[in-house]
Design a protein around this motif. Structure first.
Motif, PDB file in Angstrom:
ATOM      1  N   SER A 140       0.867  -1.735  -0.140  1.00  0.00           N
ATOM      2  CA  SER A 140       0.706  -0.211  -0.157  1.00  0.00           C
ATOM      3  C   SER A 140       0.943   1.186   0.043  1.00  0.00           C
ATOM      4  CB  SER A 140      -1.179   0.059   1.065  1.00  0.00           C
ATOM      5  OG  SER A 140      -1.767  -1.033   1.133  1.00  0.00           O
ATOM      6  N   ASP A 141       0.016   2.557  -0.752  1.00  0.00           N
ATOM      7  CA  ASP A 141       1.015   3.660  -1.112  1.00  0.00           C
ATOM      8  C   ASP A 141       0.923   4.904   0.539  1.00  0.00           C
ATOM      9  OD1 ASP A 141      -1.213   4.483  -1.422  1.00  0.00           O
ATOM     10  OD2 ASP A 141      -0.965   5.000  -3.565  1.00  0.00           O
ATOM     11  N   GLU A 142       0.878   5.595   0.661  1.00  0.00           N
ATOM     12  CA  GLU A 142       1.023   6.298   1.571  1.00  0.00           C
ATOM     13  C   GLU A 142      -0.487   6.862   1.748  1.00  0.00           C
ATOM     14  OE1 GLU A 142       2.391   8.760  -2.020  1.00  0.00           O
ATOM     15  OE2 GLU A 142       3.697   7.507  -0.857  1.00  0.00           O
ATOM     16  N   LYS A 143      -1.247   6.884   0.671  1.00  0.00           N
ATOM     17  CA  LYS A 143      -2.600   6.731   0.686  1.00  0.00           C
ATOM     18  C   LYS A 143      -4.130   5.812   0.466  1.00  0.00           C
ATOM     19  CE  LYS A 143      -2.141  10.345  -2.420  1.00  0.00           C
ATOM     20  NZ  LYS A 143      -2.264  11.040  -3.960  1.00  0.00           N
ATOM     21  N   GLY A 144      -3.266   4.251   1.371  1.00  0.00           N
ATOM     22  CA  GLY A 144      -2.578   2.842   1.354  1.00  0.00           C
ATOM     23  C   GLY A 144      -4.072   2.541   0.291  1.00  0.00           C
ATOM     24  N   ILE A 145      -4.084   3.026  -1.088  1.00  0.00           N
ATOM     25  CA  ILE A 145      -3.933   2.041  -1.604  1.00  0.00           C
ATOM     26  C   ILE A 145      -2.978   1.432  -2.609  1.00  0.00           C
ATOM     27  CG2 ILE A 145      -4.570   2.651  -5.114  1.00  0.00           C
ATOM     28  CD1 ILE A 145      -5.122   5.858  -4.147  1.00  0.00           C
ATOM     29  N   SER A 146      -3.108   0.055  -2.456  1.00  0.00           N
ATOM     30  CA  SER A 146      -1.761  -0.974  -2.838  1.00  0.00           C
ATOM     31  C   SER A 146      -2.278  -1.286  -4.074  1.00  0.00           C
ATOM     32  CB  SER A 146      -3.597  -2.304  -2.742  1.00  0.00           C
ATOM     33  OG  SER A 146      -3.261  -2.484  -1.531  1.00  0.00           O
ATOM     34  N   MET A 147      -1.030  -1.152  -4.731  1.00  0.00           N
ATOM     35  CA  MET A 147      -0.142  -1.272  -5.964  1.00  0.00           C
ATOM     36  C   MET A 147       0.524  -2.716  -6.210  1.00  0.00           C
ATOM     37  SD  MET A 147       0.607   2.390  -7.266  1.00  0.00           S
ATOM     38  CE  MET A 147       2.210   3.174  -6.174  1.00  0.00           C
ATOM     39  N   PRO A 148       0.303  -3.370  -7.147  1.00  0.00           N
ATOM     40  CA  PRO A 148       1.806  -4.274  -7.728  1.00  0.00           C
ATOM     41  C   PRO A 148       2.902  -4.628  -7.793  1.00  0.00           C
ATOM     42  CG  PRO A 148       0.343  -3.725  -9.181  1.00  0.00           C
ATOM     43  CD  PRO A 148      -0.182  -2.673  -8.618  1.00  0.00           C
ATOM     44  N   VAL A 149       3.471  -4.921  -6.639  1.00  0.00           N
ATOM     45  CA  VAL A 149       5.335  -4.479  -6.612  1.00  0.00           C
ATOM     46  C   VAL A 149       6.119  -5.716  -7.857  1.00  0.00           C
ATOM     47  CG1 VAL A 149       7.507  -5.731  -5.498  1.00  0.00           C
ATOM     48  CG2 VAL A 149       4.780  -4.681  -4.295  1.00  0.00           C
ATOM     49  N   PHE A 150       7.210  -5.314  -8.450  1.00  0.00           N
ATOM     50  CA  PHE A 150       7.930  -5.682  -9.067  1.00  0.00           C
ATOM     51  C   PHE A 150       9.050  -5.240  -9.280  1.00  0.00           C
ATOM     52  CE2 PHE A 150       4.140  -3.441 -11.232  1.00  0.00           C
ATOM     53  CZ  PHE A 150       3.649  -3.827 -12.381  1.00  0.00           C
ATOM     54  N   LEU A 151      10.021  -6.672  -9.274  1.00  0.00           N
ATOM     55  CA  LEU A 151      11.331  -6.504  -9.832  1.00  0.00           C
ATOM     56  C   LEU A 151      12.018  -6.378 -10.318  1.00  0.00           C
ATOM     57  CD1 LEU A 151      13.544  -7.480  -7.965  1.00  0.00           C
ATOM     58  CD2 LEU A 151      13.385  -9.861  -9.162  1.00  0.00           C
ATOM     59  N   ILE A 152      13.021  -4.972 -10.803  1.00  0.00           N
ATOM     60  CA  ILE A 152      13.601  -5.225 -12.426  1.00  0.00           C
ATOM     61  C   ILE A 152      15.380  -5.399 -11.388  1.00  0.00           C
ATOM     62  CG2 ILE A 152      14.697  -3.124 -13.850  1.00  0.00           C
ATOM     63  CD1 ILE A 152      11.650  -2.422 -10.991  1.00  0.00           C
ATOM     64  N   GLU A 153      15.514  -6.003 -12.996  1.00  0.00           N
ATOM     65  CA  GLU A 153      16.616  -6.644 -13.408  1.00  0.00           C
ATOM     66  C   GLU A 153      17.483  -5.355 -14.429  1.00  0.00           C
ATOM     67  OE1 GLU A 153      19.825  -9.912 -15.007  1.00  0.00           O
ATOM     68  OE2 GLU A 153      18.244 -10.427 -14.287  1.00  0.00           O
ATOM     69  N   ARG A 154      18.557  -4.100 -13.380  1.00  0.00           N
ATOM     70  CA  ARG A 154      19.127  -3.376 -14.758  1.00  0.00           C
ATOM     71  C   ARG A 154      20.877  -4.177 -14.712  1.00  0.00           C
ATOM     72  NH1 ARG A 154      16.190   0.866 -14.098  1.00  0.00           N
ATOM     73  NH2 ARG A 154      14.544   0.949 -12.087  1.00  0.00           N
ATOM     74  N   ARG A 155      21.104  -4.514 -16.320  1.00  0.00           N
ATOM     75  CA  ARG A 155      21.998  -4.520 -15.985  1.00  0.00           C
ATOM     76  C   ARG A 155      22.827  -3.148 -16.935  1.00  0.00           C
ATOM     77  NH1 ARG A 155      20.186  -8.662 -20.022  1.00  0.00           N
ATOM     78  NH2 ARG A 155      18.836 -10.222 -18.456  1.00  0.00           N
ATOM     79  N   TYR A 156      24.172  -2.976 -16.658  1.00  0.00           N
ATOM     80  CA  TYR A 156      25.013  -1.445 -16.465  1.00  0.00           C
ATOM     81  C   TYR A 156      26.042  -1.897 -17.537  1.00  0.00           C
ATOM     82  CZ  TYR A 156      22.224   0.333 -13.066  1.00  0.00           C
ATOM     83  OH  TYR A 156      21.506   0.038 -11.972  1.00  0.00           O
ATOM     84  N   ALA A 157      26.769  -0.711 -18.544  1.00  0.00           N
ATOM     85  CA  ALA A 157      27.739  -1.236 -19.601  1.00  0.00           C
ATOM     86  C   ALA A 157      28.953  -1.024 -18.748  1.00  0.00           C
ATOM     87  CB  ALA A 157      27.783  -0.147 -20.899  1.00  0.00           C
ATOM     88  N   ALA A 158      29.047   0.229 -17.919  1.00  0.00           N
ATOM     89  CA  ALA A 158      30.016   0.847 -16.716  1.00  0.00           C
ATOM     90  C   ALA A 158      29.461   0.052 -15.493  1.00  0.00           C
ATOM     91  CB  ALA A 158      30.518   1.845 -17.243  1.00  0.00           C
ATOM     92  N   GLN A 159      30.669   0.139 -14.172  1.00  0.00           N
ATOM     93  CA  GLN A 159      30.188  -0.005 -12.834  1.00  0.00           C
ATOM     94  C   GLN A 159      29.143   0.618 -12.727  1.00  0.00           C
ATOM     95  OE1 GLN A 159      33.523  -0.386 -10.208  1.00  0.00           O
ATOM     96  NE2 GLN A 159      33.818  -2.579 -10.240  1.00  0.00           N
ATOM     97  N   PHE A 160      28.580   0.490 -11.520  1.00  0.00           N
ATOM     98  CA  PHE A 160      27.237   1.628 -11.298  1.00  0.00           C
ATOM     99  C   PHE A 160      27.089   2.545 -10.463  1.00  0.00           C
ATOM    100  CE2 PHE A 160      24.051   2.875  -8.767  1.00  0.00           C
ATOM    101  CZ  PHE A 160      23.213   3.705  -9.408  1.00  0.00           C
TER     102      PHE A 160
END
Length: 98
Positions: A3-23
């Motif tokens: 739930s966000d700060e307003k109490g509204i539920s939102m989906p949760v996402f896992l994001i994989e990010r691949r960087y060309a150089a070190q982050f």
């Protein structure tokens, strides 16, 4: 779902990010990302960075995968894999919603 700060539920996402150089993380860059995320209606919960700093795994709550992609594009971040997640499995095998 989280739930966000307003109490509204939102989906949760896992994001994989691949960087060309070190982050390289910085408070200034995180602030810029958060401003874009706010504009897109997504919330960055936290991230894990690989030892070589070439991949990150980020957890976000957002109204949609498209909102996550839009925020990443605007922030100049890769979003190579986006997976909606719904449950957490504990080491004892218990299943619970996020």
């Amino acid at each position: 779902m989280i739930s966000d700060e307003k109490g509204i539920s939102m989906p949760v996402f896992l994001i994989e990010r691949r960087y060309a150089a070190q982050f390289e993380a910085s408070a200034e860059r995180a602030g810029q990302i958060n401003l874009i995320n706010d504009d897109e209606g997504v919330r960055w919960l936290y991230s894990f960075l690989s030892k070589d700093k070439r991949k990150s795994y980020c957890l976000y709550d957002a109204p949609s995968e498209e909102a996550v992609r839009n925020a990443a594009r605007r922030a100049g971040l890769p979003a190579d894999v986006i997976v909606e997640v719904a449950d957490r499995v504990s080491p004892d095998g218990a299943l619970s919603p996020l």
